[in-house]
Write an enzyme that holds these catalytic residues in place. Structure first.
Site, PDB file in Angstrom:
ATOM      1  CG  PHE A  30      14.224  64.885  25.861  1.00  0.00           C
ATOM      2  CD1 PHE A  30      13.861  66.062  26.489  1.00  0.00           C
ATOM      3  CD2 PHE A  30      13.328  64.304  24.967  1.00  0.00           C
ATOM      4  CE1 PHE A  30      12.626  66.648  26.236  1.00  0.00           C
ATOM      5  CE2 PHE A  30      12.093  64.884  24.711  1.00  0.00           C
ATOM      6  CZ  PHE A  30      11.745  66.059  25.352  1.00  0.00           C
ATOM      7  CB  SER A  75      21.403  72.727  31.793  1.00  0.00           C
ATOM      8  OG  SER A  75      21.482  72.900  33.184  1.00  0.00           O
ATOM      9  CE1 TYR A 100      23.475  68.031  32.550  1.00  0.00           C
ATOM     10  CE2 TYR A 100      23.294  70.047  33.841  1.00  0.00           C
ATOM     11  CZ  TYR A 100      22.743  69.122  32.974  1.00  0.00           C
ATOM     12  OH  TYR A 100      21.467  69.312  32.518  1.00  0.00           O
ATOM     13  CE  LYS A 104      22.485  68.636  28.875  1.00  0.00           C
ATOM     14  NZ  LYS A 104      21.614  67.970  27.892  1.00  0.00           N
ATOM     15  CG  ASN A 129      16.896  73.318  39.786  1.00  0.00           C
ATOM     16  OD1 ASN A 129      17.492  74.253  39.254  1.00  0.00           O
ATOM     17  ND2 ASN A 129      17.494  72.426  40.530  1.00  0.00           N
ATOM     18  CG  LEU A 146      15.536  69.298  46.926  1.00  0.00           C
ATOM     19  CD1 LEU A 146      16.440  68.881  48.083  1.00  0.00           C
ATOM     20  CD2 LEU A 146      15.386  70.815  46.902  1.00  0.00           C
ATOM     21  CG  PHE A 163      23.464  68.063  49.686  1.00  0.00           C
ATOM     22  CD1 PHE A 163      23.534  67.117  50.705  1.00  0.00           C
ATOM     23  CD2 PHE A 163      23.048  67.642  48.420  1.00  0.00           C
ATOM     24  CE1 PHE A 163      23.191  65.778  50.479  1.00  0.00           C
ATOM     25  CE2 PHE A 163      22.711  66.311  48.180  1.00  0.00           C
ATOM     26  CZ  PHE A 163      22.777  65.377  49.215  1.00  0.00           C
ATOM     27  NE  ARG A 176      20.488  74.881  42.036  1.00  0.00           N
ATOM     28  CZ  ARG A 176      21.452  75.420  42.782  1.00  0.00           C
ATOM     29  NH1 ARG A 176      21.288  76.620  43.304  1.00  0.00           N
ATOM     30  NH2 ARG A 176      22.591  74.776  42.992  1.00  0.00           N
ATOM     31  CG  ASP A 241      25.107  71.963  44.551  1.00  0.00           C
ATOM     32  OD1 ASP A 241      24.740  71.591  43.416  1.00  0.00           O
ATOM     33  OD2 ASP A 241      24.856  71.343  45.591  1.00  0.00           O
TER      34      ASP A 241
HETATM   35  O1  LIG Z   1      19.065  65.572  49.037  1.00  0.00           O
HETATM   36  C1  LIG Z   1      19.347  66.666  48.521  1.00  0.00           C
HETATM   37  C2  LIG Z   1      19.415  66.857  47.116  1.00  0.00           C
HETATM   38  C3  LIG Z   1      19.743  68.118  46.624  1.00  0.00           C
HETATM   39  N1  LIG Z   1      20.000  69.135  47.480  1.00  0.00           N
HETATM   40  C4  LIG Z   1      20.250  70.492  46.953  1.00  0.00           C
HETATM   41  O2  LIG Z   1      19.109  70.885  46.234  1.00  0.00           O
HETATM   42  C5  LIG Z   1      19.488  71.777  45.189  1.00  0.00           C
HETATM   43  C6  LIG Z   1      18.928  71.251  43.892  1.00  0.00           C
HETATM   44  O3  LIG Z   1      19.622  70.059  43.578  1.00  0.00           O
HETATM   45  P1  LIG Z   1      19.225  69.119  42.366  1.00  0.00           P
HETATM   46  O4  LIG Z   1      20.200  67.989  42.358  1.00  0.00           O
HETATM   47  O5  LIG Z   1      17.786  68.795  42.438  1.00  0.00           O
HETATM   48  O6  LIG Z   1      19.401  70.050  41.113  1.00  0.00           O
HETATM   49  P2  LIG Z   1      20.652  70.893  40.573  1.00  0.00           P
HETATM   50  O7  LIG Z   1      20.363  72.329  40.852  1.00  0.00           O
HETATM   51  O8  LIG Z   1      21.957  70.371  41.062  1.00  0.00           O
HETATM   52  O9  LIG Z   1      20.613  70.528  39.040  1.00  0.00           O
HETATM   53  C7  LIG Z   1      19.429  70.566  38.291  1.00  0.00           C
HETATM   54  O10 LIG Z   1      19.347  71.779  37.657  1.00  0.00           O
HETATM   55  C8  LIG Z   1      20.460  72.062  36.872  1.00  0.00           C
HETATM   56  C9  LIG Z   1      20.276  73.444  36.367  1.00  0.00           C
HETATM   57  O11 LIG Z   1      20.226  74.315  37.449  1.00  0.00           O
HETATM   58  C10 LIG Z   1      20.613  71.026  35.788  1.00  0.00           C
HETATM   59  O12 LIG Z   1      19.712  71.209  34.738  1.00  0.00           O
HETATM   60  C11 LIG Z   1      20.533  69.620  36.332  1.00  0.00           C
HETATM   61  O13 LIG Z   1      20.370  68.682  35.299  1.00  0.00           O
HETATM   62  C12 LIG Z   1      19.428  69.442  37.257  1.00  0.00           C
HETATM   63  O14 LIG Z   1      19.536  68.193  37.888  1.00  0.00           O
HETATM   64  C13 LIG Z   1      21.006  71.836  45.209  1.00  0.00           C
HETATM   65  O15 LIG Z   1      21.405  72.971  45.917  1.00  0.00           O
HETATM   66  C14 LIG Z   1      21.405  70.590  46.001  1.00  0.00           C
HETATM   67  O16 LIG Z   1      22.635  70.713  46.690  1.00  0.00           O
HETATM   68  C15 LIG Z   1      19.923  68.962  48.850  1.00  0.00           C
HETATM   69  O17 LIG Z   1      20.165  69.886  49.632  1.00  0.00           O
HETATM   70  N2  LIG Z   1      19.608  67.727  49.329  1.00  0.00           N
END
Ligand SMILES: O=c1ccn([C@@H]2O[C@H](COP(=O)(O)OP(=O)(O)O[C@H]3O[C@H](CO)[C@H](O)[C@H](O)[C@H]3O)[C@@H](O)[C@H]2O)c(=O)[nH]1
Length: 292
Positions: A30, A75, A100, A104, A129, A146, A163, A176, A241
């Site tokens: 992990f 991922s 990232y 992976k 996610n 998020l 965002f 997602r 993203d």
């Molecule tokens: O305050 C916030 C935080 C996030 N987002 C958005 O929410 C979505 C999800 O964001 P996360 O950071 O929660 O997750 P990610 O999709 O960027 O990434 C996650 O999923 C990925 C696979 O899709 C990887 O596994 C990674 O480790 C994991 O954190 C994104 O569009 C991000 O831009 C917002 O709008 N506001």
């Protein structure tokens, strides 16, 4: 419990000693850095952390007597911007759009290369996610994704941030595939059992639901679950993203017999219950006010 920095030089040799001392036969790897935006800012550090970590895990396993089964936390970020709405494991090309995701995908290649020469049995779980919480004592205190990021802004009386709302998706926000952490845990048990089989058709599985949820839908769910009367703020897009990422669960359903049990409402509710059970995070809903 042994503590070590798996990305440090020499960690593979140390790991081999531990695996043999404890007569370990299976490893679930992990440990890695996992923030998409951070990986865009600090690419070399991500390569150093995640690639060296994988190298050391494989070094330790190949040197050990019995530790030959490996479940690797891969991922959905390995897919980049997939050419289909609901992505299957064998989609081509796999072109991650951030460091990232690259680490992976390369981690999967590294493990696959060790199967034939070293007898490693490997399978990658491509997490979509991951969110939510099992028992509240197991809350992940990190504010890196998020849902906790929305809660954290609320704790500070600030508007939760979206965002970007100009993506090519139905409501303009990123879509997602959210998966409950307890479902994810079950997928690991199923994967370990799969590695006991001599005949294995596949070595990579999506851990997703096949259902997409937008950031705005999550924000609406947070409004419903918390009862807090907040107004969200739309901010700039975050680098790295992809607009939408949804995983087909067909292969993991059929081969591993794994199915997600929880939906987005369960995910947000369980995350909120854990947040509220933590005295450092707790929000007094009755007196809460948005200040900015
Ligand atoms: O305050 C916030 C935080 C996030 N987002 C958005 O929410 C979505 C999800 O964001 P996360 O950071 O929660 O997750 P990610 O999709 O960027 O990434 C996650 O999923 C990925 C696979 O899709 C990887 O596994 C990674 O480790 C994991 O954190 C994104 O569009 C991000 O831009 C917002 O709008 N506001």
């Amino acid at each position: 419990m042994y503590g070590m920095d798996i990305a440090a030089p020499g960690a593979g040799d140390r790991l081999a000693e531990i695996l043999d001392a404890e007569d370990v036969d299976s490893v679930i790897h992990f440990a890695a850095r996992k923030q998409v935006g951070e990986s865009v800012e600090k690419p070399l550090w991500y390569y150093q952390q995640n690639i060296n970590g994988m190298l050391n895990v494989l070094t330790g396993m190949t040197q050990s007597k019995n530790a030959k089964k490996l479940v690797f936390s891969s991922s959905a970020a390995t897919y980049g911007v997939p050419p289909v709405d609901v992505v299957p494991e064998d989609v081509v090309p796999m072109l991650p759009i951030n460091p990232y995701g690259q680490t992976k995908l390369f981690g999967e290649w590294m493990a696959r290369a060790c199967e034939q020469p070293f007898g490693i049995r490997f399978c990658a779980l491509r997490y979509f996610n991951v969110a939510g919480c099992g028992p509240v004592e197991l809350e992940d205190p990190a504010i890196l994704n998020l849902i906790p990021m929305l809660f954290d802004r609320l704790k500070k009386g600030k508007a939760p941030a979206i965002f970007g709302d100009d993506y090519p998706t139905p409501d303009g926000t990123c879509v997602r595939d959210y998966i409950h952490v307890s479902d994810l845990a079950d997928a690991h048990i199923a994967a370990l059992k799969y590695l006991d089989r001599d005949e294995r058709k596949y070595d990579a599985f999506n851990v997703g639901t096949g259902e997409g949820t937008s950031v705005r839908q999550i924000v609406d769910e947070v409004k419903k679950v918390t009862g807090l009367p907040f107004t969200e703020a739309v901010m700039a897009r975050r680098a790295g993203d992809p607009p939408h990422l949804i995983g087909s669960p067909k292969r993991i359903n059929e081969e591993l017999g794994w199915h997600a049990k929880y939906d987005v409402e369960d995910i947000v509710k369980s995350a909120w219950d854990a947040w509220q059970a933590n005295p450092e995070h707790h929000i007094d809903v009755a007196t809460w006010k948005q200040v900015s």
